[in-house]
Design an enzyme around this catalytic site. Structure first.
Site, PDB file in Angstrom:
ATOM      1  CE1 TYR A 166     -31.349 -15.661  31.191  1.00  0.00           C
ATOM      2  CE2 TYR A 166     -32.338 -15.890  29.025  1.00  0.00           C
ATOM      3  CZ  TYR A 166     -32.405 -15.456  30.330  1.00  0.00           C
ATOM      4  OH  TYR A 166     -33.530 -14.825  30.785  1.00  0.00           O
ATOM      5  CG  ASP A 224     -38.623  -8.523  23.663  1.00  0.00           C
ATOM      6  OD1 ASP A 224     -38.855  -8.525  24.885  1.00  0.00           O
ATOM      7  OD2 ASP A 224     -39.159  -7.744  22.855  1.00  0.00           O
ATOM      8  CB  CYS A 228     -68.084   5.457  20.138  1.00  0.00           C
ATOM      9  SG  CYS A 228     -67.281   5.309  18.533  1.00  0.00           S
ATOM     10  CB  CYS A 260     -70.956   6.911  16.588  1.00  0.00           C
ATOM     11  SG  CYS A 260     -70.856   5.511  17.713  1.00  0.00           S
ATOM     12  CD  GLU A 311     -25.419 -15.207  27.794  1.00  0.00           C
ATOM     13  OE1 GLU A 311     -26.609 -14.965  28.062  1.00  0.00           O
ATOM     14  OE2 GLU A 311     -24.681 -15.886  28.523  1.00  0.00           O
ATOM     15  CE  LYS A 351     -33.940  -3.210  26.981  1.00  0.00           C
ATOM     16  NZ  LYS A 351     -35.329  -2.954  26.754  1.00  0.00           N
ATOM     17  CB  CYS A 368     -67.988   1.470  19.425  1.00  0.00           C
ATOM     18  SG  CYS A 368     -69.467   2.237  18.731  1.00  0.00           S
ATOM     19  CB  CYS A 424     -69.959   3.223  15.041  1.00  0.00           C
ATOM     20  SG  CYS A 424     -68.409   4.044  15.316  1.00  0.00           S
ATOM     21  CE  LYS A 479     -32.687  -7.306  28.407  1.00  0.00           C
ATOM     22  NZ  LYS A 479     -34.107  -7.555  28.184  1.00  0.00           N
TER      23      LYS A 479
HETATM   24  S1  IVH Z   1     -29.346 -12.887  32.487  1.00  0.00           S
HETATM   25  C1  IVH Z   1     -30.036 -12.131  37.255  1.00  0.00           C
HETATM   26  N1  IVH Z   1     -29.301 -13.265  29.913  1.00  0.00           N
HETATM   27  O1  IVH Z   1     -33.969  -9.963  30.265  1.00  0.00           O
HETATM   28  C2  IVH Z   1     -30.729 -11.860  35.969  1.00  0.00           C
HETATM   29  N2  IVH Z   1     -31.257 -12.345  30.884  1.00  0.00           N
HETATM   30  O2  IVH Z   1     -34.452  -7.239  31.134  1.00  0.00           O
HETATM   31  C3  IVH Z   1     -29.951 -12.515  34.892  1.00  0.00           C
HETATM   32  N3  IVH Z   1     -33.059 -11.913  29.298  1.00  0.00           N
HETATM   33  O3  IVH Z   1     -34.993 -10.801  33.502  1.00  0.00           O
HETATM   34  C4  IVH Z   1     -30.578 -12.382  33.597  1.00  0.00           C
HETATM   35  N4  IVH Z   1     -31.991 -12.652  27.520  1.00  0.00           N
HETATM   36  O4  IVH Z   1     -35.630 -12.398  31.561  1.00  0.00           O
HETATM   37  C5  IVH Z   1     -30.024 -12.821  30.953  1.00  0.00           C
HETATM   38  N5  IVH Z   1     -29.121 -13.700  27.639  1.00  0.00           N
HETATM   39  C6  IVH Z   1     -29.844 -13.265  28.676  1.00  0.00           C
HETATM   40  C7  IVH Z   1     -31.154 -12.778  28.557  1.00  0.00           C
HETATM   41  C8  IVH Z   1     -31.834 -12.314  29.681  1.00  0.00           C
HETATM   42  C9  IVH Z   1     -33.118 -12.139  27.975  1.00  0.00           C
HETATM   43  C10 IVH Z   1     -34.151 -11.346  30.091  1.00  0.00           C
HETATM   44  C11 IVH Z   1     -34.314 -11.920  31.478  1.00  0.00           C
HETATM   45  C12 IVH Z   1     -34.165 -10.726  32.392  1.00  0.00           C
HETATM   46  C13 IVH Z   1     -34.541  -9.603  31.499  1.00  0.00           C
HETATM   47  C14 IVH Z   1     -34.026  -8.265  31.989  1.00  0.00           C
END
Ligand code: IVH
Length: 671
Positions: A226, A118, A408, A411, A114, A314, A424, A429, A116
């Site tokens: 998710y 942010d 600062c 200055c 899936e 990542k 500042c 400045c 991830k």
């Molecule tokens: S599963 C038991 N799935 O990334 C923890 N997490 O860096 C299961 N996150 O704490 C997490 N997308 O907040 C899962 N598709 C995804 C995600 C995801 C983002 C976040 C989540 C987690 C953090 C870890």
């Protein structure tokens, strides 16, 4: 209408609005016009006004909560909210697969990949299908109750679309600010001289921590789910089924996932997602790889921090590891001091970098960064590189704390704390002055071509500029002795400065860098007051009632013109011949009330076209929404085109725009 009829109509309206909200906010596929939507909403609200008994907690009117909260109450997570371990290479990911295989010798688990997201982790609880609680992750065991804030998020259903909702369903996911919205927000903040948000996640976290839900309601946050928390009256056997179930319940979930049997599939999925994620409206920083079958989760168990059935991958190309040598402090035009990491040069996403932002002291503390640390830096989009993490395993004990400067850096004036920012307070400045002159000369302000950063530094350091007004007194004789300055370029610079006198009041007001005054406010002020003199003499009450202005900007503007130093600056600009009148609006305001978004390359600089649209009464925004009247299409249009098509926004060519502009102008075009 009888009570019975009113109740039935209320139910119908609520149902319809939920359906339209889902189509609009989750699927980006509006089914009806804004006006039709507003009519339904108004009818529903009127019914409730007449008979408050009709108000249900899941009524669409119940999103914007009441008064600010005194603080957030704690919420205990009955099922802890864990984090994930990270991997940065396929080899590390495969090692995870091997670990899973070893722990399940007799089984053949499959995997799901899936995006991830942010964002900021959240948990939302539905009882019998009705949203009853929303919380942050906190430390994983206890979070904050942010129900009122989450209710304002339109993509989040207040009621599940299930015919037989379970007793308890706790879903987990991320709240996020769409990338486009984040970029627009930061552009506005930059133009107003306000500190920037480090990334969409920071902006989201800041919004969710607001105690006043009415402010949260103004930030177009969204959510995506998710995961699962507490469940009663519902079971599920695998992650792919869970994602389907979320969608069926009307909860937003990732638009794609990949099912994998083996390492080869995983490698393919990771590559496919890296492509796919670039078109997503939310920021992603990797992939999450999970064992698909839930029955293995108990067997695999977890470490103190993370489950053993999932891992994050990542995307690494944009990340580099290097050493933090020292921290420099940079002063912005409003005096905010930003810590900048100076590092051993390292190659990152196409170039060698040796400086990266540390954003602010709160972020330094949160990440625990020390001088001498091995740090990871990342480049997000086109943004300057940022320090994202410390490699704590590389610590030697010799690392030193980063102390906020007391004075600062430019200055030497003692600095003051202003929330999480250091400022500042010295209006004279030299650091602020350099930043101010750079801003003054910007293309959308006074547009002084050739006046870049290094030249500004040279001019200030040589004592030739003590204020922006001094620009207009520079002479050839002063410029020629400067290093790297030939006669030709000196003459060109003087002519560019001369031309800048005629940009008009709006661009001058923006260029002055008055705190909180962005381009829109500057234009509103200019067109309302017409001359600087009138604005100068206006009371705060008079200023703040103008559209796009409001009390904060109003006070900032009147404070600015009360200050003797600023008054002197403006006087000197006037004496030098800088025009202080608003440009006459062009003929009929043909584009009044119309909003334009420009994408792709046009035959003239985008800002020039935007300026002409604005002078005809139109508005130009950065992102496409259903309020957009036209998308102006250049060659090689970007993602805005896709969004416009999704929302059914009409597209016009540059020629068609010209015709619209010509339609009512009377030749009063600036050259
Ligand atoms: S599963 C038991 N799935 O990334 C923890 N997490 O860096 C299961 N996150 O704490 C997490 N997308 O907040 C899962 N598709 C995804 C995600 C995801 C983002 C976040 C989540 C987690 C953090 C870890």
């Amino acid at each position: 209408m009888t009570k019975e009829e009113a109740t039935r109509r209320h139910g119908q309206l609520a149902e319809q609005i939920r359906k339209y909200d889902y189509a609009y906010y989750v699927e980006a596929r509006p089914l009806i016009s804004d006006a039709e939507y507003d009519a339904l909403y108004d009818e529903l609200r009127d019914l409730e006004r007449r008979d408050p008994d009709l108000v249900t907690p899941d009524s669409p009117t119940q999103r914007v909560g009441g008064a600010p909260l005194p603080g957030f109450s704690p919420v205990v997570h009955r099922v802890p909210m864990q984090s994930l371990d990270n991997t940065y290479s396929l080899a590390e990911l495969f090692a995870f697969v091997d670990r899973v295989a070893r722990a399940l010798p007799k089984e053949r688990p499959t995997y799901i990949v899936e995006p991830k997201i942010d964002g900021v982790s959240i948990s939302v609880v539905y009882r019998k299908g009705i949203l009853v609680q929303g919380a942050t992750r906190g430390d994983g065991k206890t979070g904050d109750d942010i129900t009122a804030n989450l209710r304002t998020i339109r993509a989040l259903p207040l009621r599940l679309a299930l015919r037989h909702p379970p007793e308890v369903l706790e879903v987990r996911g991320e709240a996020y600010l769409p990338v486009q919205v984040f970029e627009d927000l930061n552009k506005e903040r930059e133009a107003r001289g306000e500190p920037l948000f480090a990334n969409p996640r920071n902006a989201t976290a800041g919004s969710l921590k607001q105690l006043d839900p009415r402010i949260v309601a103004q930030r177009p946050l969204s959510v995506i789910f998710y995961g699962a928390g507490e469940m009663d009256g519902i079971t599920c056997e695998s992650q792919d089924r869970w994602l389907r179930l979320l969608a069926e319940a009307g909860l937003p979930s990732p638009s794609r996932h990949w099912l994998c049997q083996d390492k080869e599939d995983l490698a393919d999925a990771i590559a496919a997602l890296d492509d796919f994620r670039k078109g997503l409206p939310y920021a992603t920083d990797g992939a999450v790889v999970k064992v698909n079958e839930w029955r293995f989760y108990g067997l695999l168990g977890s470490t103190a921090k993370a489950p053993r059935w999932a891992i994050a991958y990542k995307y690494g190309a944009e990340r580099a590891r290097t050493r933090l040598l020292r921290v420099a402090f940079q002063v912005g035009r409003t005096g905010v001091v930003t810590p900048v990491a100076e590092m051993e040069p390292v190659f990152l996403a196409g170039s060698t970098v040796s400086r990266a932002t540390l954003h602010n002291f709160d972020e330094i503390k949160r990440k625990g960064v020390k001088i001498g640390d091995w740090i990871y830096i990342e480049k997000a989009g086109e943004v300057i590189p940022a320090v994202v993490e410390v490699d704590r395993s590389a610590r030697t004990g010799q690392e030193r704390e980063i102390e906020p400067p007391e004075q600062c850096p430019a200055c030497a004036t003692p600095l003051r704390w202003d929330g999480i920012f250091l400022r500042c307070p010295n209006p004279k400045c030299s650091g602020q002055l350099k930043a101010l002159i750079r801003h003054f000369a910007r293309r959308n302000a006074m547009e002084i071509e050739g006046l870049g950063e290094s030249l500004v530094n040279q001019l200030v350091d040589a004592g030739l500029l003590q204020d922006v007004a001094d620009l207009y007194h520079l002479t050839l004789a002063e410029l020629l002795p400067l290093g790297r300055m030939g006669r030709k370029s000196a003459e060109k610079l003087l002519s560019a400065i001369e031309q800048s006198k005629d940009r008009g009041l709006a661009r001058l007001l923006f260029g002055l860098g008055i705190l909180h005054v962005g381009e829109t406010a500057a234009e509103a002020l200019a067109s309302h007051f017409g001359t600087l003199e009138r604005l100068w003499n206006a009371s705060p009450e008079e200023v703040e009632k103008i559209a796009y202005v409001g009390p904060i900007i109003g006070k900032s503007v009147t404070d600015y013109f009360r200050d003797a130093f600023n008054r002197q600056r403006v006087d000197r600009l006037r004496q030098a011949g800088v025009k202080m009148e608003a440009k006459r609006p062009t003929g009929r305001r043909t584009l009044q009330g119309k909003t334009f978004v420009i994408t792709g390359t046009l035959s003239k600089p985008r800002e020039e076209i935007a300026e002409r649209i604005r002078r005809s009464g139109g508005k130009v925004t950065e992102s496409v929404s259903r309020k957009t009247s036209f998308l102006v299409l250049g060659t090689e249009p970007g993602s805005k085109l896709r969004q416009a098509r999704r929302l059914g926004v009409p597209e016009i060519s540059e020629d068609e725009l010209e015709r619209l502009l010509d339609g009512g102008t009377n030749g009063d075009e600036a050259s």
